[in-house]
Design an enzyme around this catalytic site. Structure first.
Site, PDB file in Angstrom:
ATOM      1  N   GLY A  47       2.481   2.590  -0.140  1.00 16.35           N
ATOM      2  CA  GLY A  47       3.196   2.090  -1.308  1.00 16.35           C
ATOM      3  C   GLY A  47       2.741   0.658  -1.486  1.00 16.35           C
ATOM      4  CD  GLU A  48       1.205  -1.991  -4.418  1.00 16.08           C
ATOM      5  OE1 GLU A  48       0.908  -3.054  -3.847  1.00 16.08           O
ATOM      6  OE2 GLU A  48       0.352  -1.138  -4.714  1.00 16.08           O
ATOM      7  CB  SER A  49       2.730  -3.953   1.998  1.00 10.48           C
ATOM      8  OG  SER A  49       1.895  -4.949   1.473  1.00 10.48           O
ATOM      9  CB  CYS A  78      -1.816   2.452   3.094  1.00  8.07           C
ATOM     10  SG  CYS A  78      -2.624   1.365   1.911  1.00  8.07           S
ATOM     11  NE  ARG A 105      -0.629  -7.483   1.642  1.00  6.30           N
ATOM     12  CZ  ARG A 105      -0.072  -8.005   0.565  1.00  6.30           C
ATOM     13  NH1 ARG A 105       0.170  -9.281   0.473  1.00  6.30           N
ATOM     14  NH2 ARG A 105       0.267  -7.221  -0.439  1.00  6.30           N
ATOM     15  CB  ILE A 133      -5.397   3.721  -2.586  1.00  8.18           C
ATOM     16  CG1 ILE A 133      -5.994   5.094  -2.894  1.00  8.18           C
ATOM     17  CG2 ILE A 133      -4.809   3.094  -3.843  1.00  8.18           C
ATOM     18  CD1 ILE A 133      -5.010   6.124  -3.329  1.00  8.18           C
ATOM     19  NE  ARG A 134      -3.735  -2.666  -5.062  1.00  5.53           N
ATOM     20  CZ  ARG A 134      -3.715  -3.962  -5.412  1.00  5.53           C
ATOM     21  NH1 ARG A 134      -4.606  -4.428  -6.235  1.00  5.53           N
ATOM     22  NH2 ARG A 134      -2.806  -4.772  -4.941  1.00  5.53           N
ATOM     23  CG  HIS A 169      -3.013   6.535   1.161  1.00  2.00           C
ATOM     24  ND1 HIS A 169      -1.734   6.056   1.293  1.00  2.00           N
ATOM     25  CD2 HIS A 169      -3.735   5.541   0.610  1.00  2.00           C
ATOM     26  CE1 HIS A 169      -1.684   4.825   0.825  1.00  2.00           C
ATOM     27  NE2 HIS A 169      -2.870   4.471   0.405  1.00  2.00           N
ATOM     28  CD  GLU A 171       0.097   9.038   2.202  1.00  2.00           C
ATOM     29  OE1 GLU A 171      -0.539   9.093   3.289  1.00  2.00           O
ATOM     30  OE2 GLU A 171       0.288   7.978   1.575  1.00  2.00           O
TER      31      GLU A 171
END
Lengths: 197, 295
Positions: A47-49, A78, A105, A133-134, A169, A171
């Site tokens: 997600g967005e950390s 991630c 990051r 992803i990023r 990821h 998942e």
């Protein structure tokens, strides 16, 4: 049978639940601190950390998560890797900060640089497709950390005792071997715990 | 090494990471920081928020690249930006600047009234608006990796977003319950790619993430859209046109996470100040309805 939680504040929660559901485990989406009780293991999803940390602070999750980490296995993917890391490049302090690694990051670049690639992961026989992803990577690891996979010489999966983390990821693919690896860790840890009690 | 960028999995996966979150419109670095601090999962860098675009009239275009650049440099969360429907070059320019997601948006004035972008050709992922399932699937067919309801942007009135989300959800339920031999006719009726209908039947949901957008102005609005099955919400004018952007931003994030915790929503809605002024949809001239742009 073990009871595994997926931290449900934000991010790819449904996908982790789906990957874990087929295993010998009961799955709980954790939205409140009380739900951490009775769990045998916890997944910190992608997600967005930055966002996840804000929500963790807002709901007083940080101390309970640290207490959980002191006793139970955690799998971070991630953003979850960032939450677990003891050191984060360019940032003072850490989040849960229990895994002896230094993470960087968005280390592979922005979204346009995001990619997928086959990885050779220690403990898995065939290649695993990593979806980055990023994504972060791990810059440095402590003595007790086992490196499980690298991509272009960057560490992208590692295990430190009861903590498992990857920069990609698992998942987002139908390949559930990383989830199985974690469930095996949880089972193993629970058995050891019962043996020493 | 065998490394592939811009795959469907990488583009759609990026949107998966945004789920349960709030994406906020910002017009400068300072607003972007407020959004990030409040817990936004991404920001949309714009020259003007939709309600100001509406008020200004005339042709609305891609933002000045300086604004996009300032926002990119100000925050570590992903940055999105809007290009006009069908504007190949605006999209390429935004992609070259390293924007993380492009919104091919009806909020800006379309440059092509017939063709949307062929979004499969880009490395950067796209989000597109839709009012119904047919429109949603045409965009996915063109390569959109994320969807959102169109709603009626810049009105502070969530009625159109509710209409669009309800319709899309009911059309998905209908497909889930149809037999496979009925799907080609349904594809014809919806004017949507047949293969995508097969996928919906198999998954029981859209193959990409679907957010709500267009008119969300309060924490309760955001929670309502989550209740109706949205994966997350975009808030355009609702935050920085309110009395107290910091408080509104935080409250909307919280209401989105805990959309079924009504006591909590009651608490965070107390003394928020005045929400953005709203517009009754029937008072809009047909030519001012942004949702009619695109097909």
């Amino acid at each position: 049978m073990v009871k595994v939680g997926v931290l449900g504040l934000q991010g790819a929660i449904r996908e982790h639940v789906k990957a874990l559901e087929t295993k010998e485990a009961e799955i709980i989406v954790v939205k409140r601190v009380e739900q951490l009780e009775d769990l045998d293991g916890l997944v910190l999803p992608g997600g967005e950390s930055t966002t996840m940390r804000r929500l963790i602070d807002q709901y007083g999750f940080l101390e309970p998560l640290k207490a959980f980490a002191a006793e139970k296995p955690i799998f971070g993917t991630c953003a979850g890797l960032i939450l677990l890391s003891k050191h984060i490049e360019g940032v003072d302090g850490s989040h849960i900060g229990v895994m002896d690694v230094k993470a960087k990051r968005n280390a592979f670049g922005r979204q346009r640089e995001s990619f997928e690639a086959p990885l050779s992961i220690k403990g898995l026989e065939e290649d695993y497709i990593g979806v980055f992803i990023r994504a972060p990577y791990i810059e440095e690891v402590g003595d007790d950390v086992e490196v499980l996979a690298t991509f272009n010489d960057k560490i992208v999966a590692a295990r430190h005792g009861r903590f498992l983390a990857c920069a990609f990821h698992p998942e987002l693919t139908d390949d559930d071997r990383m989830h199985q690896m974690f469930i095996d860790m949880v089972l193993e840890f629970k058995k050891e715990g019962l043996a020493t009690e | 090494m065998n490394q592939q960028t811009g795959t469907d999995r990488v583009k759609r996966g990026m949107a998966e990471m945004q789920k349960g979150g709030v994406i906020m419109d910002v017009v400068n670095a300072e607003q972007a920081k407020i959004a990030e601090e409040a817990g936004a999962v991404a920001v949309m860098a714009l020259e003007r928020v939709p309600s100001d675009i509406r008020a200004a009239g005339g042709v609305a275009r891609m933002a000045d690249p300086t604004i996009v650049e300032d926002v990119v440099n100000a925050v570590s969360i992903p940055v999105m930006a809007k290009c006009r429907i069908g504007h190949i070059v605006e999209a390429r320019v935004l992609e070259s600047m390293g924007v993380d997601y492009i919104d091919e948006s009806e909020v800006l004035t379309p440059v092509d009234e017939e063709f949307h972008l062929d979004k499969r050709k880009y490395t950067v992922p796209f989000v597109c608006g839709a009012r119904n399932l047919g429109e949603a699937l045409r965009r996915v067919g063109e390569g959109a990796a994320m969807l959102r309801t169109k709603g009626e942007p810049g009105t502070g009135n969530v009625v159109e977003a509710v209409r669009h989300q309800r319709l899309i959800q009911s059309q998905i339920r209908k497909i889930s319950s149809m037999s496979e031999d009925e799907l080609m006719t349904e594809a014809k009726n919806l004017q949507a790619p047949f293969e995508l209908l097969l996928q919906i039947k198999e998954l029981g949901r859209l193959p990409v993430v679907n957010f709500a957008a267009g008119g969300i102005a309060t924490p309760a609005d955001a929670a309502l859209m989550m209740e109706l099955g949205s994966d997350g919400v975009f808030v355009g004018s609702g935050i920085f046109k309110s009395d107290n952007p910091e408080k509104f931003a935080k409250a909307i994030v919280e209401a989105t996470t805990h959309y079924q915790d009504y006591e909590l929503i009651a608490n965070i809605s107390k003394n928020l100040g005045i929400a953005m002024p709203g517009i009754e949809i029937s008072s809009l001239k047909p030519s001012d309805r942004m949702q009619e742009r695109g097909w």
